[in-house]
Write an enzyme that holds these catalytic residues in place. Structure first.
Site: not given
Ligand code: NAP
Length: 247
Positions: A12-13, A90, A155, A159
């Site tokens: 998910g990069a 991620n 979710y 987690k």
């Molecule tokens: P984001 O902006 O929604 O980005 C999600 C990323 O994951 C994108 O690169 C997406 O790829 C990829 N992804 C989603 N489903 C996938 C799949 N089935 N296979 C491969 N790639 C996939 O999310 P983010 O906020 O950066 O979150 C990243 C991580 O941090 C997640 O695990 C999330 O739960 C965790 N997190 C986030 C927050 C927050 O507040 N944002 C807080 C705590 C933890 P595509 O673009 O190609 O779809």
């Protein structure tokens, strides 16, 4: 804290936290696999940014919830850079609903990606990480896994599930001198947070002692530390990076 000659896979990069992690690892010398599911243009931009900064990166498309695609990604990784030294699980998603509206399908979709994807990637790269000189498995959890969160039963469950998974893998990798740790971010400014209504964001902000949401870079620096040699003696831990929220 160089990561020279280390093969690092970040799922998910293409966007958000994963992109910041990929760039941070690349800036410190790692050969980086930029995994994505559908955002092809953004994944290529991430890899190009790493290369422009003098690093090595390759974008690889794979839906982490699909084992065959993940196995193909692991093969492509080895062809490009050799076996993985670091895996950052991620990739993640949300389908937020109050529990009385949540369907089994909403539950399963989030399980399949957030936990199923972690199983698939950890499984496909396990031998690489075990046999690496100080392999690193790094799982991106969330403060929501520690506190729970209204409308996120699915979710939050995924987690907090990562905690047991990480501690167990830490035990199973320890004899080979490889580590497994969790990074649990608070609320981070990404597309994921954008889906939260503004009035809810304001309420969340009131609970953060540092009085701001995290940037993806706030998380990426911690992941780089965990990936580095400096974190050799740390395993099975949850690093809370949440601006001081209690849990
Ligand atoms: P984001 O902006 O929604 O980005 C999600 C990323 O994951 C994108 O690169 C997406 O790829 C990829 N992804 C989603 N489903 C996938 C799949 N089935 N296979 C491969 N790639 C996939 O999310 P983010 O906020 O950066 O979150 C990243 C991580 O941090 C997640 O695990 C999330 O739960 C965790 N997190 C986030 C927050 C927050 O507040 N944002 C807080 C705590 C933890 P595509 O673009 O190609 O779809």
């Amino acid at each position: 804290m160089t990561l020279e000659n280390r093969t690092c896979v970040v799922t998910g990069a293409s966007r958000g936290i994963g992109r910041a992690i990929a760039e941070e690892l690349g800036d410190h010398g790692a050969d980086v696999v930029v995994n994505y599911r559908s955002s092809e243009g953004e994944a290529h931009e991430t890899a190009e940014a790493i290369e422009e900064a003098g690093g090595n990166a390759v974008p690889i498309k794979a839906d982490v919830s699909d084992m065959a695609q993940v196995e193909a990604m692991a093969e492509k990784t080895r062809e490009a850079f050799g076996p993985a030294d670091v895996l950052v699980n991620n990739a993640g998603m949300t389908v937020d609903k109050k529990f009385d509206n949540m369907t089994r399908e909403d539950w399963d979709r989030v399980m399949d990606v957030n936990l199923g994807g972690v199983f698939n990637c950890s499984n496909a790269y396990f031998d690489d990480l075990r046999d690496a000189d100080e392999g690193r498995l790094i799982n991106i959890s969330s403060v929501v896994g520690q506190q729970g969160n209204y409308g996120q039963a699915n979710y939050a469950t995924t987690k907090s599930g990562l905690f047991g998974f990480t501690r167990t893998l830490a035990l199973e990798l320890a004899s080979e001198n490889s580590t497994a740790n969790c990074v649990a971010p608070g609320f981070v400014q990404t597309d994921m947070l954008e889906t939260v209504p503004e009035r809810v964001q304001e309420k969340i902000l009131q609970r953060i002692p540092l009085d701001r949401f995290a940037t993806p870079e706030d998380i990426a620096g911690i992941v780089r530390f965990v990936a580095s040699e400096d974190a050799s003696y740390m395993t099975g831990q949850i690093l809370a990076v949440n601006g001081g929220m209690e849990w």
